[in-house]
Design a protein around this motif. Structure first.
Motif, PDB file in Angstrom:
ATOM      1  N   LYS A 317      51.856  22.635  34.165  1.00 20.23           N
ATOM      2  CA  LYS A 317      51.485  22.056  33.064  1.00 20.23           C
ATOM      3  C   LYS A 317      51.351  23.584  32.032  1.00 20.23           C
ATOM      4  N   ALA A 318      50.432  24.435  32.862  1.00 15.26           N
ATOM      5  CA  ALA A 318      50.265  25.709  31.965  1.00 15.26           C
ATOM      6  C   ALA A 318      51.661  26.780  31.627  1.00 15.26           C
ATOM      7  N   ASP A 319      52.707  26.234  32.630  1.00 14.73           N
ATOM      8  CA  ASP A 319      53.910  26.839  32.337  1.00 14.73           C
ATOM      9  C   ASP A 319      53.757  28.369  33.019  1.00 14.73           C
ATOM     10  N   TYR A 320      52.857  28.216  34.213  1.00 17.55           N
ATOM     11  CA  TYR A 320      52.864  29.723  34.974  1.00 17.55           C
ATOM     12  C   TYR A 320      54.116  29.710  35.969  1.00 17.55           C
ATOM     13  N   SER A 321      54.470  30.781  36.452  1.00 14.99           N
ATOM     14  CA  SER A 321      55.416  31.016  37.315  1.00 14.99           C
ATOM     15  C   SER A 321      55.295  30.605  38.791  1.00 14.99           C
ATOM     16  N   VAL A 322      56.196  30.137  39.096  1.00 18.01           N
ATOM     17  CA  VAL A 322      56.192  29.670  40.643  1.00 18.01           C
ATOM     18  C   VAL A 322      57.167  30.138  41.345  1.00 18.01           C
ATOM     19  N   GLU A 323      57.094  29.855  42.847  1.00 16.40           N
ATOM     20  CA  GLU A 323      58.554  29.972  43.779  1.00 16.40           C
ATOM     21  C   GLU A 323      58.673  28.724  44.426  1.00 16.40           C
TER      22      GLU A 323
END
Length: 324
Positions: A317-323
């Motif tokens: 939701k915070a739009d932080y990067s993921v793999e």
């Protein structure tokens, strides 16, 4: 050369003592201890504490000795004698282990074992206090194991004495209550009161692990705070307790996260040994599984455990990067 002979002699004495204690442990009961104490007269308490100390070094069952102390000396003096004898024995075992392995442990420990040892030493008296309040390992064996570390002797003795007190009170009083019940020296009302009090003490001791685990579990961690710690390069473990399918699925995972599903966590604790004294941030889809994992880690002695609030849901939701 002389030093080596002394060490080998001491080691043989310890091995022989433990072997004899194992062979004849069934012959040790409260009646035998009572006879020895009575024969000693006014020196009875000293004899009892000496027996308790030697018994601790040689792996005699501490429960039998503690119950006997309550039966022989009552709840107050019995607690004092039990606690003193147990601490003396624990200290002797600690010193023996340190003397026998002086220098050897430092040379031989490496890898994860060294990291675990360093973590215990860094925690110091706090680790001793924790394992005394929450008995994760057998008492007699733990005394020798702690002697292999560089924990200060004074810290070990003080933390042991103070933090073994709750258990000593409970089991000493239980020994006293059992004697009163068997001897029939108290009336029914008094026996009910004794029984209730003894049960309450045992319940408190049984509940201590949960209390300590709660205290050792840190506050929840917001995703913004976790992101800041990652960006600042803090040395922490991000533990993702979702299933492998979820880990690589729709929500993805934090780049540096380690995936151990909650269901497998108890059996894979050895993989986390190097993080015993590090910050551990636990994530799942929300934070329900993370909370259960945090309780498990706290009970195992992990010092700085945090549940990431709302987990990967909040991270995405915070739009932080993921793999993925």
């Amino acid at each position: 050369m002389k030093n080596n002979i002394t060490r080998w002699s001491l080691l043989l004495v310890v091995i022989a003592g433990i072997s004899l204690a194992v062979i004849y442990r069934d012959q040790l009961d409260a009646s035998v201890l009572e006879q020895w104490v009575q024969r000693a007269g006014t020196a009875g308490p000293l004899v009892f504490m000496l027996i308790y100390a030697i018994g601790t070094v040689f792996f005699l069952p501490g429960s039998v000795l503690t119950l006997a102390g309550g039966a022989l000396f009552g709840p107050v003096w019995g607690t004092l004698y039990n606690l003193t004898g147990a601490t003396l024995g624990a200290t002797l075992a600690f010193i023996v282990a340190r003397y026998l392995t002086s220098g050897w442990v430092e040379k031989k420990t490496a890898g994860r074992l060294k990291q675990l040892k360093d973590g215990v030493e860094g925690e110091g008296w706090r680790f001793v206090a924790f394992v005394r309040l929450v008995p994760l390992f057998p008492f007699n064996l733990l005394n020798y194991a702690l002697g292999l570390t560089r924990i200060k002797l004074s810290h070990y003795v003080i933390a042991s004495y103070l933090c073994m007190l709750p258990g000593a009170i409970a089991y000493t009083y239980l020994g006293y209550a059992l004697k009163e019940a068997v001897g029939g020296e108290a009336d029914i009302q008094e026996m009910i009161q004794i029984g209730i009090f003894a049960s309450a003490l045992l319940a408190i001791v049984a509940y201590l692990p949960r209390i300590i685990a709660h205290l050792r579990r840190g506050p929840t961690l917001q995703v913004v705070d976790l992101k800041q710690k990652i960006d600042q390069g803090e040395d922490l473990l991000i533990l993702d307790v979702r299933t492998p399918a979820e880990f690589i699925g729709e929500q993805g995972h934090i780049a540096s996260a380690k995936n151990i599903p909650l269901e497998a966590l108890a059996g894979r604790m050895d993989e986390l040994a190097e993080y015993l004294e590090h910050t551990v941030a636990i994530v799942c889809r929300t934070d329900r599984r993370s909370a259960k994992a945090a309780q498990l880690l706290a009970r195992k002695g992990y010092a700085d455990v945090h549940v990431v609030r709302n987990g990967m849901t909040a991270w995405n939701k915070a739009d932080y990067s993921v793999e993925r």
